[in-house]
Structure formats: C-alpha cells, structure tokens
Write a protein that holds these residues in place. Structure first.
Motif, PDB file in Angstrom:
ATOM      1  N   ASP A 165     -47.281  73.604  14.542  1.00 53.36           N
ATOM      2  CA  ASP A 165     -48.306  73.117  13.618  1.00 53.36           C
ATOM      3  C   ASP A 165     -49.143  72.016  14.270  1.00 53.36           C
ATOM      4  OD1 ASP A 165     -49.639  72.965  11.180  1.00 53.36           O
ATOM      5  OD2 ASP A 165     -48.363  71.320  10.497  1.00 53.36           O
ATOM      6  N   GLN A 166     -48.474  71.214  15.070  1.00 52.56           N
ATOM      7  CA  GLN A 166     -49.145  70.078  15.705  1.00 52.56           C
ATOM      8  C   GLN A 166     -49.988  70.523  16.902  1.00 52.56           C
ATOM      9  OE1 GLN A 166     -46.470  67.483  17.919  1.00 52.56           O
ATOM     10  NE2 GLN A 166     -47.217  65.731  16.776  1.00 52.56           N
ATOM     11  N   PHE A 167     -49.553  71.595  17.565  1.00 49.01           N
ATOM     12  CA  PHE A 167     -50.199  72.052  18.789  1.00 49.01           C
ATOM     13  C   PHE A 167     -51.685  72.327  18.529  1.00 49.01           C
ATOM     14  CE2 PHE A 167     -51.395  75.083  22.063  1.00 49.01           C
ATOM     15  CZ  PHE A 167     -50.786  74.553  23.174  1.00 49.01           C
ATOM     16  N   GLY A 168     -52.506  71.800  19.367  1.00 43.49           N
ATOM     17  CA  GLY A 168     -53.936  72.034  19.216  1.00 43.49           C
ATOM     18  C   GLY A 168     -54.656  70.959  18.444  1.00 43.49           C
ATOM     19  N   SER A 169     -53.869  70.128  17.716  1.00 45.56           N
ATOM     20  CA  SER A 169     -54.531  69.078  16.930  1.00 45.56           C
ATOM     21  C   SER A 169     -54.393  67.712  17.593  1.00 45.56           C
ATOM     22  CB  SER A 169     -53.940  69.030  15.517  1.00 45.56           C
ATOM     23  OG  SER A 169     -52.574  68.675  15.595  1.00 45.56           O
ATOM     24  N   LEU A 170     -53.790  67.694  18.783  1.00 45.70           N
ATOM     25  CA  LEU A 170     -53.524  66.410  19.438  1.00 45.70           C
ATOM     26  C   LEU A 170     -54.606  66.014  20.434  1.00 45.70           C
ATOM     27  CD1 LEU A 170     -49.720  66.920  20.158  1.00 45.70           C
ATOM     28  CD2 LEU A 170     -50.710  65.297  18.548  1.00 45.70           C
ATOM     29  N   GLY A 171     -55.613  66.843  20.579  1.00 42.25           N
ATOM     30  CA  GLY A 171     -56.644  66.553  21.570  1.00 42.25           C
ATOM     31  C   GLY A 171     -56.286  67.176  22.910  1.00 42.25           C
ATOM     32  N   TYR A 172     -57.275  67.235  23.777  1.00 46.01           N
ATOM     33  CA  TYR A 172     -57.113  67.928  25.067  1.00 46.01           C
ATOM     34  C   TYR A 172     -55.987  67.344  25.905  1.00 46.01           C
ATOM     35  CZ  TYR A 172     -57.991  69.091  29.929  1.00 46.01           C
ATOM     36  OH  TYR A 172     -57.828  69.476  31.238  1.00 46.01           O
ATOM     37  N   GLU A 173     -56.001  66.024  26.102  1.00 42.49           N
ATOM     38  CA  GLU A 173     -55.048  65.429  27.040  1.00 42.49           C
ATOM     39  C   GLU A 173     -53.612  65.633  26.597  1.00 42.49           C
ATOM     40  OE1 GLU A 173     -55.754  61.468  28.264  1.00 42.49           O
ATOM     41  OE2 GLU A 173     -57.810  61.874  28.873  1.00 42.49           O
ATOM     42  N   ASN A 174     -53.334  65.358  25.326  1.00 40.30           N
ATOM     43  CA  ASN A 174     -51.957  65.515  24.854  1.00 40.30           C
ATOM     44  C   ASN A 174     -51.525  66.975  24.858  1.00 40.30           C
ATOM     45  OD1 ASN A 174     -51.048  62.873  24.431  1.00 40.30           O
ATOM     46  ND2 ASN A 174     -52.197  62.729  22.521  1.00 40.30           N
ATOM     47  N   THR A 175     -52.454  67.870  24.543  1.00 45.60           N
ATOM     48  CA  THR A 175     -52.113  69.296  24.575  1.00 45.60           C
ATOM     49  C   THR A 175     -51.762  69.725  25.993  1.00 45.60           C
ATOM     50  OG1 THR A 175     -53.569  69.707  22.698  1.00 45.60           O
ATOM     51  CG2 THR A 175     -52.943  71.613  24.013  1.00 45.60           C
ATOM     52  N   GLU A 176     -52.508  69.217  26.970  1.00 42.27           N
ATOM     53  CA  GLU A 176     -52.191  69.547  28.370  1.00 42.27           C
ATOM     54  C   GLU A 176     -50.828  69.003  28.768  1.00 42.27           C
ATOM     55  OE1 GLU A 176     -53.866  71.589  30.582  1.00 42.27           O
ATOM     56  OE2 GLU A 176     -54.885  72.047  28.718  1.00 42.27           O
ATOM     57  N   ILE A 177     -50.497  67.809  28.267  1.00 44.32           N
ATOM     58  CA  ILE A 177     -49.166  67.257  28.567  1.00 44.32           C
ATOM     59  C   ILE A 177     -48.087  68.180  27.999  1.00 44.32           C
ATOM     60  CG2 ILE A 177     -47.578  65.355  28.024  1.00 44.32           C
ATOM     61  CD1 ILE A 177     -50.000  63.465  28.219  1.00 44.32           C
ATOM     62  N   LEU A 178     -48.296  68.650  26.771  1.00 41.79           N
ATOM     63  CA  LEU A 178     -47.309  69.558  26.170  1.00 41.79           C
ATOM     64  C   LEU A 178     -47.127  70.801  27.036  1.00 41.79           C
ATOM     65  CD1 LEU A 178     -48.034  69.642  22.313  1.00 41.79           C
ATOM     66  CD2 LEU A 178     -46.713  68.020  23.644  1.00 41.79           C
ATOM     67  N   ILE A 179     -48.234  71.356  27.481  1.00 47.00           N
ATOM     68  CA  ILE A 179     -48.137  72.581  28.295  1.00 47.00           C
ATOM     69  C   ILE A 179     -47.453  72.282  29.625  1.00 47.00           C
ATOM     70  CG2 ILE A 179     -49.479  74.348  29.501  1.00 47.00           C
ATOM     71  CD1 ILE A 179     -51.567  74.094  27.220  1.00 47.00           C
ATOM     72  N   ASP A 180     -47.860  71.178  30.268  1.00 50.78           N
ATOM     73  CA  ASP A 180     -47.243  70.818  31.552  1.00 50.78           C
ATOM     74  C   ASP A 180     -45.740  70.615  31.394  1.00 50.78           C
ATOM     75  OD1 ASP A 180     -49.684  70.942  32.741  1.00 50.78           O
ATOM     76  OD2 ASP A 180     -49.994  68.786  32.885  1.00 50.78           O
ATOM     77  N   HIS A 181     -45.338  70.010  30.298  1.00 59.35           N
ATOM     78  CA  HIS A 181     -43.913  69.774  30.084  1.00 59.35           C
ATOM     79  C   HIS A 181     -43.188  71.073  29.736  1.00 59.35           C
ATOM     80  CE1 HIS A 181     -44.337  65.162  29.285  1.00 59.35           C
ATOM     81  NE2 HIS A 181     -44.756  65.533  30.473  1.00 59.35           N
ATOM     82  N   ALA A 182     -43.847  71.944  28.987  1.00 59.51           N
ATOM     83  CA  ALA A 182     -43.231  73.234  28.658  1.00 59.51           C
ATOM     84  C   ALA A 182     -42.971  74.048  29.929  1.00 59.51           C
ATOM     85  CB  ALA A 182     -44.123  74.019  27.694  1.00 59.51           C
ATOM     86  N   VAL A 183     -43.882  73.915  30.895  1.00 61.93           N
ATOM     87  CA  VAL A 183     -43.717  74.622  32.163  1.00 61.93           C
ATOM     88  C   VAL A 183     -42.403  74.218  32.835  1.00 61.93           C
ATOM     89  CG1 VAL A 183     -44.634  74.807  34.513  1.00 61.93           C
ATOM     90  CG2 VAL A 183     -46.186  74.930  32.573  1.00 61.93           C
TER      91      VAL A 183
END
Lengths: 321, 540
Positions: free
Chosen positions: A131-149
């Motif tokens: 639900d939160q994904f995509g609403s955190l802004g570009y930078e935080n979303t990229e951090i989520l993806i980098d960490h998921a990797v």
C-alpha cells in the motif's frame, strides 16, 4: 574448517518503516514448532516499541535500540550473537533490522560471523508494504527496490489493501529489478514458516556464493532521518492525541507506541501509523502507573522536533497521575 | 607543543629497526620516539596526552597508491545514480532504473548513471544512442561503465558534451560512429572524462564540494592517511586547498597530473608539509581489459561475451591508446622535466612497448632513482617482471580486479592459464620488487584491508581462487599498503612506517592483521585514524 550446516542459521528481516517486520517475527515465533528462536529487535528510536510487541521469552528477545544494526549498533549485534552462539546456542537467530537499515551492511557483518564459524546466513527476507509502495517519492521507492534486491525472499505485504492492478504493476517492477529474488504476496505477513525455512535451501550458505556489495559511505542514518521518542507517566487525552496523530500523518514516515488514555486508564492501547494509515488496538490491562511510550520517525527536512514536542505536550491530561 | 603517548596495545611499526615497541610518542605531528615506556617517559618534554590502545593494534596509516578521491566524488557522488551490478543485478534492471529516474526528471535535467558492467550485468546488450533517445528524449543522459573508461550518451548528451559528426576523434580517444560519421552512442578513454565534465559543471560546485567531503571521510574511516589523485588536473588544486582550509581530514595526496598532450604544464608543489604535492605524471598507454582496448600478445577468448557483448572481432588483441610516436613524445617530454612517470598498462604488449621506451630513454639519459611506475599490470608476464626489476621500474597492482571480476576474467576473457597469473603481484614480490596495491577508487571502494585480503587470497566473489601461486604473504601485503606504497610515491622517508622523524599518521585496528586468518582481514575494524598527530576519525 567449520561445517556450515552445524552453525546457527540466521534469518534477517528487513523492510521500511511500518512494512510489517514485527508481524512477520511473531508469525515465525508462532510457528516455531519447538525450535528455540532468539530474536534481535532493532529500533532506530530510543524506545524499542517492537521489542514489547515481540511474543517471545524475555531471554530470547534482545533489544538493540537508538541506532541501527547496519552501522552504529553493529558491534553490539555481533558481540551479542557471538555470546549466544558460544554460551546458549539457539536453533535459529532472527534479526529484525530497523526500518532504515541497509541490508547489505548487515550482510557483511553476518558474513564476517560466518567466516568465523559462528553462524550461517540462512534467509534474507524483505517485507514490502504494497500500500505504501509508490507513495513515498522517488528516492525512498528506489531505496526499497535496492534493498529488495539484496534479499532472498520479498513479501509483498498488505496486498489486501491495494488493487490487483497495482499489485501486478508492483510485482512487474520487482520482477524486472531484483533478478533472482523470490516474490510472494502476503496479508499480515501470512507466510507459511516452511517457505521461510526451506525457500533458501538451494542458495549456497557460503559467502562465496554471494556477491558482496560495496557499502555506501554512510556511518549512520542520523543525517537523513530524525527519530523522536517520548515516555510519559501521565495518561493522554484521547481526542487531542488522535488529532496529534492526524497531523503527524502528513510529516512522519512512521509512528508507533503504546498509550494509556485518561478515559480508560486501566487498558494499554497500541497505535501504528504508516504514512496516512493508522491502526489502533487495545493490547491488555495495565496498572495506573503504566507509562505511555511513542516513537516518531521522519525525514529530517520535514519533521520539526520542537514543534512535535510542543504539540505532544498538549496531549497530556491535566492533574492526573 | 602537543605530545601524545600511545600505549596498551600491539604496535606494528613496519620498520625492522623499531619492531615491537612498547609505546610510540608523537610530538607536533611527527613521530618522536618508539621503544620502552620508561625511556619514553624519561624524555617527555611535558605532560603528554596518553592514548590507551586498550588491546587494539596500532599501525602506520594505510597508503592506497593509486586512487582518485576528487574524481570519485565527481563520478559516483549524488546525483549520479549507482547502477553497479552489486546494486542493480541485471541489464534489464539497469534499464528499468534509468526509466524510473527519467520519469521523475525535470525538463532538461542532466542525468548520469554509473556502473554499467559488460561482464557482470546479466543479459548485457550494447546500448545505442537511439535506445537512450527513446528512454530520454528530453534530457542529456549518460551511462558510464563500472571500469570508468567508457560512456554511452543519448543525443541530448552528445549535444551538451559538444560531440557531433564534425568532431574529430582526439588522439588517444574513441568515438564509435556510423558509416557517415555520426556518433552511435559509445565513447571511450580521455574523451569520456572530458565529456563528463559537462554534467559535473551543470550540477555546480556546491554539489561537488559536498560529495568530495563524503569521499574524504570514506578514505579516512578506512584508515587511509595517504593516497593519490591520479589524473589530477590543474583546476583540482582549488578544491584541495579549499578542503584543507575548511579543516576537512584530507588524506595526504600525491598528485599525478593527467597527460593528454605533450605540452601540458605541470606545477611543482608541496602544500602544508606533505598534505598535497605533485608526485608525477600519469599517462594511459592502454585502456581496460573489460572493454577490449588493451594490447595483448595472445587474443581474447572467443565467445558470446567477447564477440557479442563486447563486440570484439575474432582474434582480437587490442591496441594502445596513442600512436607510438605520439606516446613517446609525451613520455620523453615529461621525463625530461624530471617527473616520475606513472603509466597505465594492462596488456603485455603494452608493457613491452612501455619498457622498451623507458629502457631507451634511460640508456640515453640515465637516472638512478626514477621509480617509474606501471599501473594495474593485469597481464604482465614473468619476463617483464624480471626486466622491470632490472630497470628499477615498479608495479602498482589493481588487485580488486580479482575480487570483483575474477570469474569473467577466467571464464570468458582470458582463460584459466592467464587468469592464474592475472595481476601477478606474488611473482613480482617474490622476485624482489617493492610492489603496491590499489583500489583505484571510484572503480572499487577504498579499503586497504580489502586490498590485503584480495592479494593474500586471490578469491573472486564467487569463491574461486585465481592462481594460488600469486598469493602474497601477509607481511608483503601489509608493506604494499604502507612502506612500499610510500616508496612508490617517493615519500618513504616521511611516511609508511612508525619510525622516529616520520609523520604521525596511524591507524588503530581491532585485530592484528599479521595474526588474522587471511579470509577475515577485511572484517578487521578500523577503530581510529590519526593524521599528523591528530585523531581525525573514531568509530566510537
């Protein structure tokens, strides 16, 4: 040379603030089936709310607070794990890292422990709030993806709160970005423990098989995030506090706590604010002396600590003990 | 007068004449005494500050003999997006990351991505100008390779860098073009670094200063008290002077000015007692093994990676960067000015060419203590090591090639036989060369403990050992990041060991590397870093 299979397996649980890490820990504990699981709970704030919410014996839940296991609390984590492995070896160790920790830094510490023959890295789980994904802004979303990797299994949690279309788009983003990482939809982290304990058997337990990432030159997250914590031994006025939380929802990334209200001083309530979404529940009886605790985490450029202090003070009930 | 007495831990001096002292005394930034505590206290000039090492290990500050701190700040600092394979695992994931960044870009915003890797990004395909145009039609966009030597640009990128059909290809550079001369996307070598300046300038000085400070901190927190700025350019001086003026804990910097033409002015300097000095001149004789522009006596292997991903022709043996006459003119010019030469050499035929030239020059104008350096030395042969030692030529080895790219080096680029002697630091050391090791930051992150472990184990990230015969002993590895590195930058009289009279630069480690399992050296923690007698970093 130490046989890795005889070393204590470690499961790390990462995820952004409010993604559902503590829920997952409790899921694992509830399905432990006789295994003795020691849980390290890391909270970025000075009060470890998550520790209180972990349903394990006190001796098997270790609080690491007011910092992050990937940097400032790294030495504490390592020495504590070594002590457990030497003196009171559990069947499994679970590390719930703070919501802002860098999983690659944590990996490096565990690989060091693995090289020394204490543990083996068993499974790296990343909990992602759909639900939160995509609403955190570009930078935080990229951090989520980098960490998921940097994980073996991604739980796309709170999947019941978003549309199927959004879920598919999220999964497509993860699929394209994470390479070999497994992805699983969950609600309240309802993942079967077998999939956690077995999902990673095919991955080499040796650090030889894992590409260690160069870690960002970050010593702590203090420059990026503020953490504001409060413990008060006076009940709070419910309506004023609810108003305080509504205001917080616009500026904090996460807030959580256990609260005593003046209109019901014998019950303890827990609240959890993630973005604009808040949950409240009563978690049990309490004595009149029970303290209220809360932690608020936000980006340092949007959260004014003096303002928070001022507004929170207005929530305290007058003339009560 | 500031006096500091270190006691209570193991002290590794890397100097046989001062081995195993009980204490070290630093006085006003210089090492005054090493030896017994009682003797030290008899000779103290006043009340010193006592530093209890608390069982930790004191060593001379580390020296990374080939790096680029300021350039690293430019290359990898924000807003550059990190797409190295450690962070972004596949080629398609790189494209996805680029697309997400473009989607939130302001119109005309300059966008750069660092770390595209032909060998390690699974599914790699050659990027084209058209492909990047379709992703980012309205923004100047560049994607730099992880080896730093090549850059892919879209049309707006070419425009802001001033490169078009009419632009002549500078000597020593590569612009890939269509049959009608239109740049097709990829540029390589010196023009890459010039083109990138358009992006850095657009982002302004504040950004650079902020990232430079972070980069300095990264060296210092890894215990590196001296390093180099290879590819130094005269305008860098402003940033370095500013860093010193602001009191940042700048490691000592040996500058090696980048030579692109034979007529560049090289300014002799030594600022603030060995904080920044001009050490020599850096020239690229060839390029990167990972993009195919190194000169070899035996060709690359032929497979999908080399023929398709790298787009190399069958039997490819590469080439040098500059025409030989032009290269000779440059080297002769800077040697005649008395500079130490630091020459980027990867392929063995390149090394033959460079040694031939240096031999010729030295036979004409003998110079006893020239300390000419060969940098990286990926495919240096045994006979070349012998010859270099006879000539007094030194090798600085980029050992992290093994850890980061060991698997493709063996499997797809050169095969097991050449991989076993790739970066032949062991042979060079055994034959008596005073070698150094380096991380070549920004290519890999600065950590001398990682360099030591890499040289001692030669383990690639997938666990394989490339050439156990080339592994270093721990003492040699330690010397290669302390006293022998100091020798290579011409400062062994004041740096590289804990010896009276030298600068008081130290690192405090939580374990003794001489007694640590070679597979765990990189896990040793840096507790403190001391520069010129001041504690400039502590992990407490």
């Amino acid at each position: 040379m130490t046989d890795l299979l005889n070393c204590v397996p470690i499961i790390t649980i990462g995820g952004f603030l409010g993604a559902g890490k503590t829920t997952l820990v409790n899921r694992i504990l509830a399905q432990a089936d006789g295994r003795r699981i020691v849980v390290f709970v890391n909270d970025f704030g000075s009060i470890n709310i998550d520790y209180d919410l972990i349903e394990a014996a006190d001796t098997d839940r270790i609080s690491l607070k007011n910092g992050c296991v990937c940097c400032t609390l790294n030495d504490d984590l390592i020495s504590s794990i070594v002590t457990f492995c030497r003196e009171d070896q559990p069947d499994t160790i679970v590390i719930e890292s703070s919501g802002v920790s860098n999983p690659r830094s944590l990996d490096q510490s565990i690989f060091a422990l693995q090289s020394a023959g204490h543990v083996r890295l068993y499974n790296r789980i990343y909990v992602l709030d759909a639900d939160q994904f995509g609403s955190l802004g570009y930078e935080n979303t990229e951090i989520l993806i980098d960490h998921a990797v940097a994980s073996d299994l991604v739980l796309v949690n709170k999947s019941d709160l978003v549309s199927d279309k959004k879920l598919r788009a999220l999964e497509a983003t993860l699929d394209r970005s994470t390479g070999d990482t497994a992805v699983c939809r969950t609600t309240h982290c309802d993942v079967a423990i077998d999939s956690i304990f077995e999902s990673n058997e095919s991955v080499s337990f040796s650090c030889d098989g894992v590409v260690l990432a160069d870690v960002e030159p970050v010593q702590s997250h203090r420059g990026r995030y503020h953490s504001w914590s409060k413990t008060v031994e006076r009940p709070l006025r419910r309506e004023t506090f609810q108003e305080f939380l509504r205001e917080l929802s616009g500026i904090a990334l996460r807030a959580k706590g256990t609260i005593v209200f003046d209109d019901d001083p014998t019950h303890l309530s827990a609240f959890d604010l993630v973005g604009n979404r808040m949950t409240n529940r009563t978690i049990g009886n309490c004595s009149p002396q029970q303290a209220s605790k809360l932690v608020v985490i936000g980006k340092n450029d949007s959260m004014n600590l003096e303002e928070l202090e001022y507004r929170f003070a207005a929530c305290l009930a007058e003339g009560t003990v | 007068m500031k006096e500091t007495l270190f006691h209570g831990g193991t002290i590794i001096t890397v100097d046989e004449s001062t081995a195993n002292p009980e204490v070290v005394v630093a006085h006003d930034g210089t090492i005054k005494f090493t030896g017994s505590r009682s003797e030290a206290e008899r000779n103290l000039s006043g009340a010193p500050t006592y530093v209890d090492l608390d069982g930790n290990c004191l060593l001379p500050g580390f020296i990374d003999a080939h790096s680029h701190p300021l350039w690293a700040a430019k290359t990898r600092g924000s807003p550059v997006v990190d797409v190295r394979p450690e962070i972004v695992p596949t080629f398609d994931a790189v494209l996805a990351k680029i697309e997400r960044r473009v989607a939130v870009a302001e119109p005309g915003e300059y966008l750069l991505f660092f770390g595209l890797d032909t060998q390690l990004h699974h599914g790699f395909k050659i990027l084209t100008r058209e492909q990047l145009d379709s992703i980012a039609p309205d923004n100047p966009l560049g994607v730099q390779t992880s080896n730093c030597h090549a850059l892919y640009l879209n049309s707006a990128g070419f425009e802001v860098c001033g490169i078009d059909e009419k632009t002549p290809t500078p000597t020593g550079s590569i612009i890939e073009r269509s049959v009608c001369g239109r740049p097709t996307g990829k540029i390589a070598e010196a023009i890459t670094w010039q083109a990138l300046e358009a992006f850095y300038e657009a982002w302004g000085d504040d950004r650079l200063c902020e990232e430079f400070e972070k980069c300095i901190h990264e060296f210092i927190r890894n215990g590196i008290t001296t390093t180099t700025e290879h590819l130094y350019l005269p305008f860098y001086k402003t940033y370095y002077l500013s860093a010193l003026k602001k009191g940042w804990p700048l490691p000592r910097i040996a500058a090696y000015q980048q030579a692109i033409t034979p007529d560049m002015k090289v300014e002799p300097m030594n600022i603030q007692n060995d904080r920044l000095w001009m050490a020599g001149v850096k020239i690229h004789a060839d390029g990167s093994p990972f993009i195919g522009n190194i000169w070899l006596s035996r060709p690359y292997l032929e497979n999908q990676f080399t023929l398709v991903n790298m787009n190399l022709p069958p039997g490819h043996t590469g080439s040098v960067n500059y025409p030989e006459e032009y290269f000779e003119k440059m080297v002769r010019n800077y040697v005649s000015q008395g500079w130490q030469m630091s020459i980027h050499t990867q392929g063995d035929r390149t090394i033959d060419m460079v040694l031939d030239l240096l031999d010729q020059i030295l036979s004409e104008v003998p110079r006893l203590d020239h300390r000419f350096r060969l940098e990286h030395c990926a495919l240096m042969r045994d006979d070349q090591i012998e010859r270099a030692i006879r000539m007094g030529v030194l090798s600085s080895f980029f050992i992290n090639h093994i850890t980061h790219w060991g698997a493709p080096i063996e499997d797809v680029l050169f095969g097991p036989e050449r991989a076993a002697h790739y970066i032949p630091a062991g042979t060079a050391a055994k034959q008596g060369m005073r070698i150094s090791l380096h991380a070549d930051t920004p290519m890999t992150d600065p950590s001398c403990l990682e360099l030591m472990q890499a040289a001692m184990t030669r383990r690639a990230n997938d666990g394989r050992c490339l050439g156990p015969g080339e592994c270093l002993e721990v003492e040699t590895a330690l010397r290669a990041v302390t006293i022998d590195a100091a020798y290579q930058i011409g400062k062994e009289d004041v740096l590289g060991s804990i010896s009276p009279g030298k600068h008081a630069d130290f690192v405090v480690l939580d374990a003794n590397p001489l007694q640590t399992d070679s597979n765990c050296i990189r896990d040793i923690k840096v507790k403190q870093t001391w520069l010129a007698g001041e504690c400039v970093w502590t992990n407490d």
